[in-house]
Design a protein around this motif. Structure first.
Motif, mmCIF file in Angstrom:
data_model
loop_
_atom_site.group_PDB
_atom_site.id
_atom_site.type_symbol
_atom_site.label_atom_id
_atom_site.label_comp_id
_atom_site.label_asym_id
_atom_site.label_seq_id
_atom_site.Cartn_x
_atom_site.Cartn_y
_atom_site.Cartn_z
ATOM 1 N N VAL A 93 -106.143 -86.035 -35.772
ATOM 2 C CA VAL A 93 -107.570 -85.734 -35.626
ATOM 3 C C VAL A 93 -107.741 -84.853 -34.396
ATOM 4 C CG1 VAL A 93 -109.864 -86.670 -35.162
ATOM 5 C CG2 VAL A 93 -108.320 -87.888 -36.713
ATOM 6 N N LEU A 94 -108.391 -83.726 -34.577
ATOM 7 C CA LEU A 94 -108.699 -82.834 -33.465
ATOM 8 C C LEU A 94 -110.207 -82.710 -33.322
ATOM 9 C CD1 LEU A 94 -106.197 -79.859 -33.961
ATOM 10 C CD2 LEU A 94 -105.878 -81.966 -32.658
ATOM 11 N N VAL A 95 -110.671 -82.726 -32.086
ATOM 12 C CA VAL A 95 -112.088 -82.486 -31.802
ATOM 13 C C VAL A 95 -112.176 -81.203 -30.981
ATOM 14 C CG1 VAL A 95 -114.183 -83.358 -30.718
ATOM 15 C CG2 VAL A 95 -112.587 -84.954 -31.814
ATOM 16 N N ASP A 96 -112.934 -80.238 -31.478
ATOM 17 C CA ASP A 96 -113.109 -78.970 -30.774
ATOM 18 C C ASP A 96 -114.046 -79.202 -29.592
ATOM 19 O OD1 ASP A 96 -113.779 -76.405 -29.882
ATOM 20 O OD2 ASP A 96 -113.691 -75.546 -31.892
ATOM 21 N N ILE A 97 -113.504 -79.075 -28.383
ATOM 22 C CA ILE A 97 -114.288 -79.338 -27.176
ATOM 23 C C ILE A 97 -114.547 -78.063 -26.385
ATOM 24 C CG2 ILE A 97 -113.391 -81.690 -27.029
ATOM 25 C CD1 ILE A 97 -111.721 -80.600 -24.562
ATOM 26 N N THR A 98 -114.388 -76.917 -27.040
ATOM 27 C CA THR A 98 -114.535 -75.642 -26.331
ATOM 28 C C THR A 98 -115.834 -75.548 -25.531
ATOM 29 O OG1 THR A 98 -113.212 -74.592 -28.071
ATOM 30 C CG2 THR A 98 -114.430 -73.144 -26.581
ATOM 31 N N PRO A 99 -116.984 -75.973 -26.098
ATOM 32 C CA PRO A 99 -118.224 -75.864 -25.306
ATOM 33 C C PRO A 99 -118.236 -76.734 -24.054
ATOM 34 C CG PRO A 99 -118.699 -76.151 -27.647
ATOM 35 C CD PRO A 99 -117.252 -76.448 -27.461
ATOM 36 N N ALA A 112 -112.104 -89.472 -19.163
ATOM 37 C CA ALA A 112 -112.250 -88.019 -19.074
ATOM 38 C C ALA A 112 -110.977 -87.309 -19.518
ATOM 39 C CB ALA A 112 -112.615 -87.612 -17.653
ATOM 40 N N LEU A 113 -109.830 -87.865 -19.167
ATOM 41 C CA LEU A 113 -108.560 -87.264 -19.565
ATOM 42 C C LEU A 113 -108.405 -87.219 -21.082
ATOM 43 C CD1 LEU A 113 -106.283 -88.942 -16.893
ATOM 44 C CD2 LEU A 113 -106.466 -86.478 -17.254
ATOM 45 N N MET A 114 -108.764 -88.296 -21.757
ATOM 46 C CA MET A 114 -108.539 -88.385 -23.199
ATOM 47 C C MET A 114 -109.721 -87.924 -24.037
ATOM 48 S SD MET A 114 -106.447 -91.977 -23.634
ATOM 49 C CE MET A 114 -107.721 -93.000 -22.862
ATOM 50 N N PHE A 115 -110.952 -88.242 -23.582
ATOM 51 C CA PHE A 115 -112.099 -88.175 -24.498
ATOM 52 C C PHE A 115 -113.313 -87.412 -23.995
ATOM 53 C CE2 PHE A 115 -110.483 -92.726 -25.035
ATOM 54 C CZ PHE A 115 -109.632 -92.415 -26.097
ATOM 55 N N TYR A 116 -113.303 -86.831 -22.808
ATOM 56 C CA TYR A 116 -114.547 -86.323 -22.244
ATOM 57 C C TYR A 116 -115.265 -85.379 -23.200
ATOM 58 C CZ TYR A 116 -118.028 -84.323 -19.156
ATOM 59 O OH TYR A 116 -119.220 -83.915 -18.633
ATOM 60 N N GLY A 117 -114.557 -84.377 -23.717
ATOM 61 C CA GLY A 117 -115.195 -83.422 -24.602
ATOM 62 C C GLY A 117 -115.660 -84.046 -25.902
ATOM 63 N N THR A 118 -114.897 -85.009 -26.398
ATOM 64 C CA THR A 118 -115.268 -85.721 -27.626
ATOM 65 C C THR A 118 -116.557 -86.508 -27.423
ATOM 66 O OG1 THR A 118 -112.953 -85.897 -28.306
ATOM 67 C CG2 THR A 118 -114.506 -87.457 -29.291
ATOM 68 N N LEU A 121 -103.628 -75.513 -35.467
ATOM 69 C CA LEU A 121 -104.682 -74.602 -35.929
ATOM 70 C C LEU A 121 -104.525 -73.249 -35.231
ATOM 71 C CD1 LEU A 121 -107.735 -77.059 -35.775
ATOM 72 C CD2 LEU A 121 -106.553 -76.286 -37.844
ATOM 73 N N PRO A 122 -103.485 -72.497 -35.569
ATOM 74 C CA PRO A 122 -103.204 -71.252 -34.839
ATOM 75 C C PRO A 122 -104.323 -70.218 -34.908
ATOM 76 C CG PRO A 122 -101.817 -71.455 -36.798
ATOM 77 C CD PRO A 122 -102.474 -72.774 -36.599
ATOM 78 N N ALA A 123 -105.059 -70.187 -36.012
ATOM 79 C CA ALA A 123 -106.159 -69.226 -36.100
ATOM 80 C C ALA A 123 -107.209 -69.519 -35.038
ATOM 81 C CB ALA A 123 -106.782 -69.261 -37.499
ATOM 82 N N GLN A 124 -107.537 -70.804 -34.891
ATOM 83 C CA GLN A 124 -108.512 -71.191 -33.866
ATOM 84 C C GLN A 124 -107.935 -70.998 -32.464
ATOM 85 O OE1 GLN A 124 -107.958 -72.697 -36.674
ATOM 86 N NE2 GLN A 124 -109.851 -73.438 -37.600
ATOM 87 N N ALA A 125 -106.649 -71.248 -32.327
ATOM 88 C CA ALA A 125 -106.021 -71.046 -31.017
ATOM 89 C C ALA A 125 -106.124 -69.580 -30.610
ATOM 90 C CB ALA A 125 -104.569 -71.484 -31.075
ATOM 91 N N GLY A 126 -105.999 -68.691 -31.591
ATOM 92 C CA GLY A 126 -106.132 -67.263 -31.306
ATOM 93 C C GLY A 126 -107.515 -66.885 -30.836
ATOM 94 N N GLU A 127 -108.491 -67.760 -31.079
ATOM 95 C CA GLU A 127 -109.859 -67.552 -30.611
ATOM 96 C C GLU A 127 -110.114 -68.285 -29.294
ATOM 97 O OE1 GLU A 127 -112.161 -69.032 -33.824
ATOM 98 O OE2 GLU A 127 -111.664 -67.373 -35.182
ATOM 99 N N CYS A 128 -109.034 -68.802 -28.683
ATOM 100 C CA CYS A 128 -109.122 -69.512 -27.394
ATOM 101 C C CYS A 128 -109.973 -70.769 -27.488
ATOM 102 C CB CYS A 128 -109.653 -68.598 -26.285
ATOM 103 S SG CYS A 128 -108.586 -67.182 -25.957
ATOM 104 N N ARG A 129 -109.784 -71.527 -28.563
ATOM 105 C CA ARG A 129 -110.484 -72.795 -28.716
ATOM 106 C C ARG A 129 -109.706 -73.895 -28.009
ATOM 107 N NH1 ARG A 129 -115.315 -71.342 -29.940
ATOM 108 N NH2 ARG A 129 -115.768 -73.472 -30.615
ATOM 109 N N TYR A 130 -110.421 -74.928 -27.569
ATOM 110 C CA TYR A 130 -109.820 -76.076 -26.882
ATOM 111 C C TYR A 130 -110.092 -77.352 -27.674
ATOM 112 C CZ TYR A 130 -109.301 -73.023 -22.809
ATOM 113 O OH TYR A 130 -108.951 -72.004 -21.959
ATOM 114 N N ALA A 179 -105.416 -78.859 -23.440
ATOM 115 C CA ALA A 179 -106.439 -78.711 -24.471
ATOM 116 C C ALA A 179 -106.167 -77.525 -25.401
ATOM 117 C CB ALA A 179 -107.816 -78.558 -23.835
ATOM 118 N N ALA A 180 -105.407 -76.549 -24.950
ATOM 119 C CA ALA A 180 -105.089 -75.396 -25.793
ATOM 120 C C ALA A 180 -103.914 -75.698 -26.727
ATOM 121 C CB ALA A 180 -104.766 -74.185 -24.930
ATOM 122 N N GLY A 181 -103.022 -76.584 -26.306
ATOM 123 C CA GLY A 181 -101.802 -76.855 -27.056
ATOM 124 C C GLY A 181 -101.986 -77.271 -28.503
ATOM 125 N N PRO A 182 -102.910 -78.207 -28.804
ATOM 126 C CA PRO A 182 -103.067 -78.658 -30.193
ATOM 127 C C PRO A 182 -103.413 -77.528 -31.154
ATOM 128 C CG PRO A 182 -104.233 -80.112 -28.694
ATOM 129 C CD PRO A 182 -103.787 -78.943 -27.884
#
Length: 236
Positions: free
Chosen positions: A164-170, A22-28, A208-217, A200-203
């Motif tokens: 490699v980044l996986v967007d886990i926002t949902p 869960a710490l490393m991969f839950y959203g993925t 990807l600062p544009a996505q970070a500005g949209e509060c993506r995780y 999760a916000a740090g990467p």
């Protein structure tokens, strides 16, 4: 780099202890399962020795079923399968026995994508490093396994560079709930909501600062094997 797996992928996350996944991969794992991939968490130990020195002094002890029940609860109704190999935690070694058992499981599951701990020289739990070595060794003899990705350690002072980044926002809220399910580990900083959201916000802010500005995780991964010649299985 971001990657998307199709419905034919067979993802296996090989981790040392309950909650490592869960710490490393839950959203993925949730993202790829929602895309139709088969997802299995292969838990090497039951985590019975996951008691801090301070808690041991109070007489706290765990049974072999307590932490297994927690990880099962964290994936309830997700379609993700959890298997435990039953090794004792704390003194794992990437020896013949561990390599053989993991290899057999990867072959049986038809693993195409392996997720596991990172190999690095920083501070980390000794079991994490042993599982990473054993999983890599095992995967070398699994012909279907053409992608190997390593998760970012939560331990401090580690060396890890994600590409490699996986967007886990949902799934960020579900990830927080999944970590909360590990009540035998309550009080550890890396299971808290604030830490999880910060991590999760740090990467995004870094890469990807544009996505970070949209509060993506995001969850951060580093590949040691990434086959891009099969667009039906992996899309760049």
């Amino acid at each position: 780099m971001s990657i998307t797996l199709n419905s034919g992928a067979r993802v296996v996350a090989v981790v040392a202890h309950p909650d490592d996944d869960a710490l490393m991969f839950y959203g993925t794992l949730r993202t790829w399962r929602s895309a139709g991939a088969s997802v299995t968490v292969l838990l090497v130990t039951h985590g019975v020795n996951g008691v801090s020195v301070a808690d041991q002094a109070t007489g706290l002890r765990l049974t072999s079923t307590q932490r297994l029940a927690e990880i099962q609860a964290s994936y309830q109704d997700t379609g993700i399968t959890v298997e435990c190999l039953g090794f004792e935690d704390g003194a794992l070694s990437a020896d013949r026995e561990l390599v053989t058992v993991i290899e057999a499981a990867l072959l049986r599951l038809g693993c195409t994508v392996l997720l596991t701990h990172a190999l690095h020289t920083g501070v980390d739990h000794q079991d994490h490093l042993a599982v990473a070595r054993a999983a890599l060794n095992s995967a070398a003899r699994v012909p279907t396994c053409t992608t190997i990705l390593h998760g970012k350690p939560h331990a401090p002072r580690h060396e890890f560079t994600a590409s490699v980044l996986v967007d886990i926002t949902p799934y960020i809220a579900d990830k927080i709930k999944a970590l909360h399910a590990h009540q035998t580990q309550a009080g550890r900083y890396y299971l808290t909501e604030d830490y999880t959201r910060w991590r999760a916000a740090g990467p995004g802010w870094t890469l990807l600062p544009a996505q970070a500005g949209e509060c993506r995780y995001f969850e951060e991964l580093a590949p040691s094997l990434l086959l891009l010649s099969q667009p039906a299985d992996l899309r760049r």
